[in-house]
Scaffold this motif. Structure first.
Motif, PDB file in Angstrom:
ATOM      1  N   PRO A 209      25.182  -2.972 -13.590  1.00  0.00           N
ATOM      2  CA  PRO A 209      24.845  -1.590 -13.202  1.00  0.00           C
ATOM      3  C   PRO A 209      23.854  -0.932 -14.154  1.00  0.00           C
ATOM      4  N   LEU A 210      23.929  -1.280 -15.421  1.00  0.00           N
ATOM      5  CA  LEU A 210      23.017  -0.714 -16.416  1.00  0.00           C
ATOM      6  C   LEU A 210      21.585  -1.164 -16.133  1.00  0.00           C
ATOM      7  N   ALA A 211      21.407  -2.454 -15.914  1.00  0.00           N
ATOM      8  CA  ALA A 211      20.071  -2.984 -15.640  1.00  0.00           C
ATOM      9  C   ALA A 211      19.509  -2.421 -14.345  1.00  0.00           C
ATOM     10  N   GLU A 212      20.361  -2.281 -13.331  1.00  0.00           N
ATOM     11  CA  GLU A 212      19.903  -1.798 -12.034  1.00  0.00           C
ATOM     12  C   GLU A 212      19.561  -0.311 -12.068  1.00  0.00           C
ATOM     13  N   LYS A 213      20.385   0.491 -12.738  1.00  0.00           N
ATOM     14  CA  LYS A 213      20.171   1.939 -12.744  1.00  0.00           C
ATOM     15  C   LYS A 213      18.989   2.353 -13.599  1.00  0.00           C
ATOM     16  N   PHE A 214      18.842   1.722 -14.775  1.00  0.00           N
ATOM     17  CA  PHE A 214      17.815   2.169 -15.714  1.00  0.00           C
ATOM     18  C   PHE A 214      16.629   1.210 -15.815  1.00  0.00           C
ATOM     19  N   GLY A 215      16.712   0.063 -15.156  1.00  0.00           N
ATOM     20  CA  GLY A 215      15.607  -0.879 -15.215  1.00  0.00           C
ATOM     21  C   GLY A 215      15.378  -1.450 -16.597  1.00  0.00           C
ATOM     22  N   ILE A 216      16.467  -1.648 -17.337  1.00  0.00           N
ATOM     23  CA  ILE A 216      16.367  -2.163 -18.701  1.00  0.00           C
ATOM     24  C   ILE A 216      16.973  -3.562 -18.754  1.00  0.00           C
ATOM     25  N   PRO A 217      16.226  -4.549 -19.213  1.00  0.00           N
ATOM     26  CA  PRO A 217      16.748  -5.919 -19.317  1.00  0.00           C
ATOM     27  C   PRO A 217      17.915  -6.002 -20.302  1.00  0.00           C
ATOM     28  N   CYS A 218      18.872  -6.873 -19.985  1.00  0.00           N
ATOM     29  CA  CYS A 218      20.031  -7.093 -20.845  1.00  0.00           C
ATOM     30  C   CYS A 218      20.220  -8.598 -21.034  1.00  0.00           C
ATOM     31  N   VAL A 219      20.449  -9.014 -22.273  1.00  0.00           N
ATOM     32  CA  VAL A 219      20.710 -10.421 -22.555  1.00  0.00           C
ATOM     33  C   VAL A 219      21.933 -10.518 -23.463  1.00  0.00           C
ATOM     34  N   VAL A 220      22.969 -11.211 -23.006  1.00  0.00           N
ATOM     35  CA  VAL A 220      24.141 -11.480 -23.829  1.00  0.00           C
ATOM     36  C   VAL A 220      23.777 -12.611 -24.782  1.00  0.00           C
ATOM     37  N   THR A 221      23.980 -12.378 -26.069  1.00  0.00           N
ATOM     38  CA  THR A 221      23.443 -13.276 -27.092  1.00  0.00           C
ATOM     39  C   THR A 221      24.506 -13.668 -28.103  1.00  0.00           C
ATOM     40  N   GLY A 222      24.414 -14.910 -28.589  1.00  0.00           N
ATOM     41  CA  GLY A 222      25.303 -15.388 -29.641  1.00  0.00           C
ATOM     42  C   GLY A 222      24.901 -14.862 -31.002  1.00  0.00           C
ATOM     43  N   PHE A 223      25.489 -15.435 -32.054  1.00  0.00           N
ATOM     44  CA  PHE A 223      25.380 -14.847 -33.387  1.00  0.00           C
ATOM     45  C   PHE A 223      24.484 -15.599 -34.364  1.00  0.00           C
ATOM     46  N   GLU A 224      24.108 -16.816 -34.054  1.00  0.00           N
ATOM     47  CA  GLU A 224      23.299 -17.598 -34.972  1.00  0.00           C
ATOM     48  C   GLU A 224      21.819 -17.251 -34.808  1.00  0.00           C
ATOM     49  N   PRO A 225      20.969 -17.602 -35.802  1.00  0.00           N
ATOM     50  CA  PRO A 225      19.549 -17.233 -35.735  1.00  0.00           C
ATOM     51  C   PRO A 225      18.854 -17.685 -34.451  1.00  0.00           C
ATOM     52  N   ALA A 226      19.117 -18.931 -34.028  1.00  0.00           N
ATOM     53  CA  ALA A 226      18.485 -19.413 -32.800  1.00  0.00           C
ATOM     54  C   ALA A 226      18.992 -18.652 -31.580  1.00  0.00           C
ATOM     55  N   ASP A 227      20.279 -18.294 -31.573  1.00  0.00           N
ATOM     56  CA  ASP A 227      20.830 -17.482 -30.488  1.00  0.00           C
ATOM     57  C   ASP A 227      20.067 -16.173 -30.363  1.00  0.00           C
ATOM     58  N   LEU A 228      19.978 -15.484 -31.481  1.00  0.00           N
ATOM     59  CA  LEU A 228      19.407 -14.138 -31.473  1.00  0.00           C
ATOM     60  C   LEU A 228      17.921 -14.169 -31.128  1.00  0.00           C
ATOM     61  N   LEU A 229      17.182 -15.118 -31.676  1.00  0.00           N
ATOM     62  CA  LEU A 229      15.756 -15.192 -31.370  1.00  0.00           C
ATOM     63  C   LEU A 229      15.519 -15.617 -29.921  1.00  0.00           C
ATOM     64  N   GLN A 230      16.366 -16.507 -29.405  1.00  0.00           N
ATOM     65  CA  GLN A 230      16.235 -16.856 -27.999  1.00  0.00           C
ATOM     66  C   GLN A 230      16.522 -15.643 -27.119  1.00  0.00           C
TER      67      GLN A 230
END
Length: 363
Positions: A209-230
């Motif tokens: 609903p957040l992405a649809e209402k405000f048009g803002i991309p959302c990415v669920v991300t892990g905690f390691e450096p490669a996770d966050l940069l990806q």
């Protein structure tokens, strides 16, 4: 350790940073991306990930630290409960040094108040069973990640028929503040790194609903450096293409639906309510309070007394840090009056606070 070393591989991290730079060159304008997870904030600082990002991509911290967003009034309430006779306050350790209006739990404990550190809400239930002539109050602070454990503790206390256990609740849900931040035109947030711990419970679909209402991309991300940069790369690609979808980089731990058993546990014991967030004020429906059927375990209902109006520490700009309006070192108290040894605001106290991260890793 599985899922650690391979996600800290130098070549992998450098490759992701280069890919972000390539994508960023095609952006029509610079973008501000926000992480809303205290563990993300600490990892980003620890690994110096901001230094790997191009100038077109700015990463800012949001209200992802549950201790940091807890209002002063809650600390004042907990301190007042600690002053009651035959009462034991139980809490996680990072709440001890958070300043209230005139004191802290640490200060009150030094004066003789019965305040004990526990590692789970069930530890507090166990203590209540061991001390039947004492009132044991657990300070329930946290997001969806810890709320199921508090619900389980209340059910355990009910099963044991403990009449001396209660919880002072300050549980909050994450989508609410993200909507409030998205609606603020001054912040100009173009994408979210969604909280991983919270997402294991509520699932990645909760951000749809957040992405649809405000048009803002959302990415669920892990905690390691490669996770966050990806995760950053995925957001930058969406910003470049003009899309606004919910993507799940952390699929090894997070599903679309989340943990339905934990969700049901929360639903059975708690119900939505308005909640006060430091830096954001009152957000409708963003909190969780005990249902009427569990009112006997609600410390606020069991011990009722008038509290004076709460007051924020003078000069503290923690609220602005939590909403990404300023960086920690933009606060005039940072590193001078306010340090981990003498914290003025909650953002310097918590192990997940933005100011604590900036101080510890020299940002």
């Amino acid at each position: 350790m599985k899922f650690q070393d391979e996600y800290r591989d130098r070549e992998l991290v450098q490759g992701l940073a280069a890919a972000i730079a390539d994508e960023a060159r095609q952006l029509p304008e610079p973008v501000r991306l926000m992480e809303v997870c205290g563990t993300h904030t600490m990892a980003i600082a620890q690994f110096g990930l901001k230094s790997l990002l191009p100038e077109q991509v700015r990463l800012v911290s949001g209200p992802g630290c549950p201790v940091c967003v807890t209002p002063v009034s809650y600390i004042d309430h907990a301190i007042a409960l600690a002053g009651l006779p035959d009462t034991v306050i139980t809490t996680f350790g990072d709440l001890l040094r958070v300043p209230g209006s005139n004191s802290s739990l640490m200060t009150e404990r030094a004066k003789g108040a019965a305040i004990r550190i526990v590692y789970s809400a069930l530890d507090a239930v166990k203590l209540a069973a061991e001390l039947p002539h004492k009132q044991v109050v657990f300070l329930g602070v946290g997001f969806e990640t810890t709320t199921p454990t508090v619900a389980a503790a209340i059910l355990s206390a009910e099963q044991q028929r403990l009449v001396n256990f209660s919880v002072l609740t300050s549980h909050k849900t994450m989508p609410g503040p993200m909507q409030a931040l998205s609606a603020d035109p001054e912040l100009k947030i173009r994408g979210y790194l969604c909280p991983a711990h919270v997402s294991t419970v509520i699932g990645s679909d909760a951000y749809q609903p957040l992405a649809e209402k405000f048009g803002i991309p959302c990415v669920v991300t892990g905690f390691e450096p490669a996770d966050l940069l990806q995760g950053v790369l995925m957001l930058v690609r969406q910003c470049r293409s003009g899309s606004a979808a919910v993507e799940n980089q952390y699929s090894r731990a997070v599903s679309a639906q989340g943990n339905t058993k934990a969700q049901e546990l929360i639903k059975n014991v708690f119900e939505p309510a308005d909640a006060v967030w430091r830096g954001l004020g009152v957000l409708p429906g963003s909190g969780l309070v005990l249902r009427g059927s569990y009112a006997a375990f609600d410390a606020a209902r069991r011990f009722q007394f008038e509290l004076p109006d709460a007051s924020e520490p003078a000069g503290c700009r923690c609220g602005e840090v939590l909403t990404g309006r300023i960086a920690p070192n933009d606060c005039p108290l940072f590193g001078t009056v306010c340090t981990p040894e003498t914290p003025v605001g909650a953002c310097m106290v918590s192990s997940e606070g933005s100011c604590a991260a900036a101080w510890r890793y020299g940002q």
